[in-house]
Enzyme design. Structure first.
Site, PDB file in Angstrom:
ATOM      1  N   TYR A  95       0.801  -1.235   0.000  1.00  0.00           N
ATOM      2  CA  TYR A  95       0.000   0.000   0.000  1.00  0.00           C
ATOM      3  C   TYR A  95       0.831   1.283   0.000  1.00  0.00           C
ATOM      4  O   TYR A  95       0.489   2.230  -0.717  1.00  0.00           O
ATOM      5  CB  TYR A  95      -1.003  -0.022   1.160  1.00  0.00           C
ATOM      6  CG  TYR A  95      -2.211  -0.866   0.824  1.00  0.00           C
ATOM      7  CD1 TYR A  95      -3.291  -0.327   0.134  1.00  0.00           C
ATOM      8  CD2 TYR A  95      -2.255  -2.219   1.150  1.00  0.00           C
ATOM      9  CE1 TYR A  95      -4.384  -1.104  -0.204  1.00  0.00           C
ATOM     10  CE2 TYR A  95      -3.335  -3.005   0.817  1.00  0.00           C
ATOM     11  CZ  TYR A  95      -4.397  -2.446   0.140  1.00  0.00           C
ATOM     12  OH  TYR A  95      -5.474  -3.226  -0.204  1.00  0.00           O
ATOM     13  N   GLU A 137      -8.788  -6.768   4.597  1.00  0.00           N
ATOM     14  CA  GLU A 137      -8.062  -7.906   4.031  1.00  0.00           C
ATOM     15  C   GLU A 137      -7.428  -8.768   5.111  1.00  0.00           C
ATOM     16  O   GLU A 137      -7.339  -9.991   4.968  1.00  0.00           O
ATOM     17  CB  GLU A 137      -7.021  -7.406   3.029  1.00  0.00           C
ATOM     18  CG  GLU A 137      -7.671  -6.872   1.753  1.00  0.00           C
ATOM     19  CD  GLU A 137      -6.812  -5.905   0.963  1.00  0.00           C
ATOM     20  OE1 GLU A 137      -5.567  -5.914   1.161  1.00  0.00           O
ATOM     21  OE2 GLU A 137      -7.361  -5.140   0.155  1.00  0.00           O
ATOM     22  N   ILE A 277     -21.550 -19.020 -17.271  1.00  0.00           N
ATOM     23  CA  ILE A 277     -22.283 -20.144 -16.686  1.00  0.00           C
ATOM     24  C   ILE A 277     -21.533 -20.750 -15.499  1.00  0.00           C
ATOM     25  O   ILE A 277     -22.122 -21.461 -14.681  1.00  0.00           O
ATOM     26  CB  ILE A 277     -22.546 -21.235 -17.751  1.00  0.00           C
ATOM     27  CG1 ILE A 277     -23.623 -22.215 -17.270  1.00  0.00           C
ATOM     28  CG2 ILE A 277     -21.259 -21.971 -18.119  1.00  0.00           C
ATOM     29  CD1 ILE A 277     -24.080 -23.198 -18.346  1.00  0.00           C
ATOM     30  N   THR A 278     -20.232 -20.464 -15.378  1.00  0.00           N
ATOM     31  CA  THR A 278     -19.434 -21.157 -14.351  1.00  0.00           C
ATOM     32  C   THR A 278     -19.935 -20.905 -12.927  1.00  0.00           C
ATOM     33  O   THR A 278     -20.163 -21.869 -12.193  1.00  0.00           O
ATOM     34  CB  THR A 278     -17.934 -20.836 -14.501  1.00  0.00           C
ATOM     35  OG1 THR A 278     -17.740 -19.430 -14.579  1.00  0.00           O
ATOM     36  CG2 THR A 278     -17.389 -21.478 -15.768  1.00  0.00           C
ATOM     37  N   PHE A 392     -16.123 -10.565 -14.546  1.00  0.00           N
ATOM     38  CA  PHE A 392     -14.868 -11.285 -14.712  1.00  0.00           C
ATOM     39  C   PHE A 392     -13.802 -10.207 -14.937  1.00  0.00           C
ATOM     40  O   PHE A 392     -13.635  -9.713 -16.048  1.00  0.00           O
ATOM     41  CB  PHE A 392     -14.927 -12.252 -15.902  1.00  0.00           C
ATOM     42  CG  PHE A 392     -15.760 -13.466 -15.649  1.00  0.00           C
ATOM     43  CD1 PHE A 392     -15.961 -13.939 -14.366  1.00  0.00           C
ATOM     44  CD2 PHE A 392     -16.335 -14.163 -16.689  1.00  0.00           C
ATOM     45  CE1 PHE A 392     -16.731 -15.089 -14.126  1.00  0.00           C
ATOM     46  CE2 PHE A 392     -17.090 -15.305 -16.476  1.00  0.00           C
ATOM     47  CZ  PHE A 392     -17.281 -15.759 -15.187  1.00  0.00           C
ATOM     48  N   GLY A 393     -13.114  -9.834 -13.888  1.00  0.00           N
ATOM     49  CA  GLY A 393     -12.136  -8.742 -13.990  1.00  0.00           C
ATOM     50  C   GLY A 393     -12.602  -7.547 -13.189  1.00  0.00           C
ATOM     51  O   GLY A 393     -13.543  -7.617 -12.407  1.00  0.00           O
TER      52      GLY A 393
END
Length: 399
Positions: A95, A137, A277-278, A392-393
């Site tokens: 960071y 995190e 679809i995953t 996705f991303g």
């Protein structure tokens, strides 16, 4: 606690960040990677090459400026990003590096407009926001590593099987090399796979949704073969062409905030396009394993019948459920014998007919597909809080 002066200054920069944000983040990544090339072993190169990471960070910086006095508004975005960071093994020591080069980029792109007051205010604000990420995190790392069967960062898995699901998509069944039972995960979550591809200068990381229901023995990822000239093809084609049964790859613990609420009794609609679809397949398998009594609607859009993954498996799972229906949309029919419910794009009228008004909808697929489907659902009166979706991303604007 940020001072009122800092808050006022940071908020005053929101309009210019909205306009120049991507210029700043593009300059930021370029200068940071030049100074710290080792970080290229963490970041997704495909997202960098396509400009998606730069856009996503620009949107995040703009939102931080706009809501610096209401950081609770940013919590959903922080949580989503923190899941991705945890799965990539981003740590607190990264960071300060990001902060240094982000402030330099603001100064260098905005020039004289970035006064000392503005840079100092952003330095203070960045420190506060970074701490929120670090704390979030830290809890995720603790949860991932301390649960039964859990681990920190990456662990070796053996490819137990490799199965072709369609003309484009192949599944990889992954079992932990040490034989330890796998920890539980939420249906819809993803893992990061780390590749050391011959000829590539840096490590390549890719996140793939888990496509099977949670179980203690294996993970399944189902990967689309991308075009050779696409940045995404670097990892997906390596998997398709060079990773086989018996090979060993490194995998992170499951992460992600897009997942099925398995405790709900509400009707559920799963809508996917292509390899989207995953995660919905993981959700459908989970509902079948649990013998769910929920009303389930499963809608999948594929280019054509050859590209339709899990076709027979979907039929089987739907038949096992007490109250489930499935529908198929093909962009094109290769012959007259092909059977589908929709030819071409999924319309608002079709969705109004098959999606219950009180259904919770989970959507995944290409960005234009998701944008259209979400727009149709809202047009049909499905409340925003009942619409869940996965990128996705890096997240981008859908409108």
């Amino acid at each position: 606690m940020l001072s009122q002066k800092t808050i006022d200054i940071v908020k005053s920069t929101a309009p210019v960040l909205e306009q120049r944000g991507k210029d700043i983040t593009t300059h930021f990544y370029k200068s940071m990677f030049e100074a710290h090339p080792e970080l290229l072993d963490i970041f997704n190169h495909a997202n960098q090459e396509k400009g998606r990471q730069q856009t996503a960070l620009a949107n995040t910086v703009y939102a931080a400026a706009k809501y610096i006095d209401q950081l609770e508004v940013l919590i959903p975005a922080v949580t989503q990003i923190a899941h991705k960071h945890r799965s990539l093994a981003i740590k607190p020591e990264h960071y300060p590096i990001v902060g240094e080069y982000l402030l330099k980029a603001i100064k260098e792109v905005l020039g004289d407009a970035a006064t000392d007051d503005i840079i100092n205010a952003w330095a203070e604000a960045y420190g506060a926001i970074a701490q929120v990420f670090i704390d979030t995190e830290a809890n995720m790392y603790k949860e991932a590593s301390e649960q039964p069967g859990g681990w920190l960062d990456f662990k070796e898995f053996e490819v137990a099987d490799k199965v072709e699901e369609s003309s484009l998509i192949t599944s990889f069944y992954l079992k932990p090399k040490d034989g330890v039972q796998l920890p539980d995960f939420q249906p819809g979550q993803y893992i990061t796979v780390k590749f050391d591809i011959p000829g590539e200068k840096n490590i390549v990381n890719r996140q793939y949704s888990l496509s099977a229901a949670p179980n203690s023995e294996y993970y399944r990822i189902s990967v689309k073969r991308e075009a050779d000239n696409q940045p995404e093809g670097k990892a997906s084609n390596y998997l398709h062409d060079h990773v086989n049964k018996g090979d060993v790859i490194e995998v992170s613990a499951p992460a992600g905030d897009f997942y099925l609420d398995v405790d709900s009794d509400a009707p559920v609609t799963l809508i996917s396009g292509g390899v989207g679809i995953t995660p919905t397949m993981s959700m459908l398998e989970t509902l079948a394993v649990k013998n769910s009594k929920r009303e389930v609607v499963f809608i999948h859009a594929a280019r054509n019948e050859e590209a339709h993954a899990f076709k027979e498996h979907t039929k089987q799972l739907v038949s096992e459920l007490e109250n489930a229906r499935s529908f198929v949309a093909y962009g094109e029919k290769k012959n007259q014998e092909t059977i589908c419910d929709v030819e071409g794009h999924i319309s608002a009228e079709f969705l109004k007919e098959v999606v219950p008004a009180n259904s919770v909808c989970y959507i995944c697929g290409p960005i234009p597909f998701m944008g259209a489907v979400i727009g149709h659902l809202k047009e049909n009166g499905i409340p925003e809080e009942q619409i869940k979706f996965e990128f996705f991303g890096p997240a981008v604007q859908l409108s």
